[in-house]
Design a protein around this motif. Structure first.
Motif, short mmCIF file in Angstrom:
data_model
loop_
_atom_site.label_atom_id
_atom_site.label_comp_id
_atom_site.label_asym_id
_atom_site.label_seq_id
_atom_site.Cartn_x
_atom_site.Cartn_y
_atom_site.Cartn_z
N GLU A 59 -8.14 -2.61 -32.78
CA GLU A 59 -7.69 -2.58 -34.17
C GLU A 59 -6.59 -3.62 -34.39
OE1 GLU A 59 -6.51 1.27 -35.46
OE2 GLU A 59 -8.42 2.22 -35.00
N ALA A 60 -5.70 -3.73 -33.41
CA ALA A 60 -4.62 -4.70 -33.52
C ALA A 60 -5.17 -6.12 -33.58
CB ALA A 60 -3.67 -4.55 -32.33
N MET A 61 -6.15 -6.41 -32.74
CA MET A 61 -6.75 -7.75 -32.75
C MET A 61 -7.45 -8.04 -34.07
SD MET A 61 -8.22 -8.77 -29.00
CE MET A 61 -9.31 -7.38 -28.81
N GLU A 62 -8.12 -7.06 -34.61
CA GLU A 62 -8.84 -7.26 -35.87
C GLU A 62 -7.88 -7.59 -37.01
OE1 GLU A 62 -11.12 -3.73 -36.30
OE2 GLU A 62 -12.66 -4.34 -34.86
N SER A 63 -6.72 -6.96 -37.01
CA SER A 63 -5.74 -7.27 -38.06
C SER A 63 -5.20 -8.69 -37.90
CB SER A 63 -4.59 -6.26 -38.03
OG SER A 63 -3.82 -6.38 -36.85
N LEU A 64 -5.09 -9.15 -36.66
CA LEU A 64 -4.62 -10.52 -36.41
C LEU A 64 -5.68 -11.55 -36.79
CD1 LEU A 64 -2.71 -10.15 -33.02
CD2 LEU A 64 -1.74 -10.47 -35.30
N ILE A 65 -6.94 -11.18 -36.65
CA ILE A 65 -8.03 -12.09 -37.03
C ILE A 65 -7.95 -12.40 -38.52
CG2 ILE A 65 -10.53 -12.28 -37.32
CD1 ILE A 65 -10.77 -10.66 -34.67
N GLU A 66 -7.71 -11.38 -39.32
CA GLU A 66 -7.60 -11.59 -40.77
C GLU A 66 -6.42 -12.49 -41.10
OE1 GLU A 66 -7.39 -9.02 -44.94
OE2 GLU A 66 -7.41 -7.99 -43.01
N LEU A 67 -5.30 -12.25 -40.43
CA LEU A 67 -4.12 -13.10 -40.64
C LEU A 67 -4.42 -14.54 -40.24
CD1 LEU A 67 -1.10 -13.63 -41.16
CD2 LEU A 67 -0.65 -12.80 -38.84
N THR A 68 -5.09 -14.71 -39.12
CA THR A 68 -5.41 -16.04 -38.61
C THR A 68 -6.35 -16.79 -39.55
OG1 THR A 68 -5.16 -15.23 -36.34
CG2 THR A 68 -6.33 -17.31 -36.63
N LEU A 128 -2.17 -17.74 -26.64
CA LEU A 128 -3.32 -17.12 -27.29
C LEU A 128 -4.60 -17.44 -26.53
CD1 LEU A 128 -4.64 -15.63 -29.70
CD2 LEU A 128 -4.74 -17.85 -30.87
N VAL A 129 -4.77 -18.70 -26.15
CA VAL A 129 -5.96 -19.11 -25.40
C VAL A 129 -6.04 -18.35 -24.08
CG1 VAL A 129 -7.05 -21.02 -24.16
CG2 VAL A 129 -6.14 -21.38 -26.46
N PHE A 130 -4.90 -18.24 -23.41
CA PHE A 130 -4.87 -17.53 -22.12
C PHE A 130 -5.25 -16.06 -22.29
CE2 PHE A 130 -2.52 -14.87 -19.10
CZ PHE A 130 -3.06 -15.33 -17.90
N VAL A 131 -4.65 -15.41 -23.28
CA VAL A 131 -4.87 -13.97 -23.48
C VAL A 131 -6.33 -13.68 -23.85
CG1 VAL A 131 -4.32 -11.99 -24.94
CG2 VAL A 131 -2.49 -13.43 -24.05
N VAL A 132 -6.87 -14.42 -24.81
CA VAL A 132 -8.25 -14.15 -25.21
C VAL A 132 -9.22 -14.46 -24.07
CG1 VAL A 132 -7.77 -14.51 -27.66
CG2 VAL A 132 -8.58 -16.42 -26.29
N SER A 133 -8.90 -15.46 -23.27
CA SER A 133 -9.76 -15.79 -22.12
C SER A 133 -9.78 -14.65 -21.12
CB SER A 133 -9.27 -17.08 -21.44
OG SER A 133 -9.31 -18.17 -22.32
N GLN A 175 -15.69 -9.29 -27.93
CA GLN A 175 -16.15 -10.08 -29.07
C GLN A 175 -15.00 -10.35 -30.05
OE1 GLN A 175 -18.99 -11.61 -29.65
NE2 GLN A 175 -19.93 -10.90 -27.75
N SER A 176 -14.10 -9.39 -30.20
CA SER A 176 -12.94 -9.60 -31.07
C SER A 176 -12.06 -10.73 -30.53
CB SER A 176 -12.12 -8.31 -31.18
OG SER A 176 -12.83 -7.31 -31.88
N ALA A 177 -11.95 -10.81 -29.21
CA ALA A 177 -11.18 -11.90 -28.61
C ALA A 177 -11.82 -13.24 -28.92
CB ALA A 177 -11.08 -11.68 -27.10
#
Length: 236
Positions: free
Chosen positions: A138-147, A161-166, A180-182
């Protein structure tokens, strides 16, 4: 409101009604004063205190949608300390609230004042994912909208960010939806600000591209030979 007996879902409905009422009044200083008392108050059992904080943060999230012209004030009132709250529910509620507030602000100069904080926000996502994957997603999804609206907000921490999503993409312990959210998060950065991402060519080659390759070549049911053989039989 009775935070001791009323369930969270009912409290959320109350929050929706309260925010709608203040929207009609076009003034919510009194509401903000009440919310601030919830953020700093410690009266009651631990679960009651958590309910109060979550209720207050949900109000901020709703107000960000209803009072676009007042979002700068909401940003000033946002209780940043709650992003470091020991409770994961409060961490996520805080992250969703600040994401909603920043998303609702059109002036990028104001939004980008939060650039330096995005690394800490990523730390919150990581910590929550470890304890509660659903909340972390849920936290990632809220950041996707902001991004999607303010991709440049990651400028100071795009390498992290690249490191974490990887790392999330390559972690098979996570649900597919989380991974998939990553992917969606970094893809959104690529769409909104490709130049910023291109500057991280070494990180892309060393971290992100291998993560994509790993997911593309991942074998379903690799840890379950019986299921793997069953899939093979079906495909034949």
């Amino acid at each position: 409101l009775n935070f001791e007996t009323q369930p969270k879902q009912l409290l959320r409905r109350f929050a929706d009604v309260i925010c709608k009422c203040y929207k009609k009044l076009e003034s919510y200083n009194e509401l903000m004063t009440s919310l601030n008392s919830l953020f700093v108050g410690s009266d009651g059992a631990p679960e009651v205190v958590i309910k109060k904080k979550a209720f207050g943060l949900y109000n901020l999230e709703i107000l960000a949608e209803y009072h676009i012209e007042k979002s700068e004030l909401l940003l000033q009132q946002f209780p940043s300390a709650l992003l470091q709250d020991p409770n994961s529910e409060i961490k996520v509620a805080s992250l969703k609230a600040i994401s909603a507030i920043l998303t609702s602000i059109d002036e990028e100069d104001i939004v980008f004042q939060y650039k330096s904080s995005m690394g800490n926000i990523l730390d919150v996502v990581i910590e929550v994912l470890k304890s509660d994957e659903t909340q972390g997603q849920e936290a990632m999804e809220s950041l996707i909208e902001l991004t999607s609206l303010h991709g440049e907000i990651w400028e100071d921490h795009v390498d992290k960010l690249v490191f974490v999503v990887s790392q999330i993409m390559q972690n098979r312990d996570f649900e597919d939806a989380t991974r998939q959210s990553a992917i969606e998060m970094v893809n959104t950065v690529a769409e909104t600000n490709p130049a910023m991402l291109r500057k991280q060519s070494s990180h892309l080659k060393e971290k992100l591209f291998p993560a994509y390759a790993y997911m593309m070549t991942e074998i379903a049911n690799a840890d379950d030979l019986e299921a793997w053989h069953a899939d093979e039989d079906i495909s034949e």
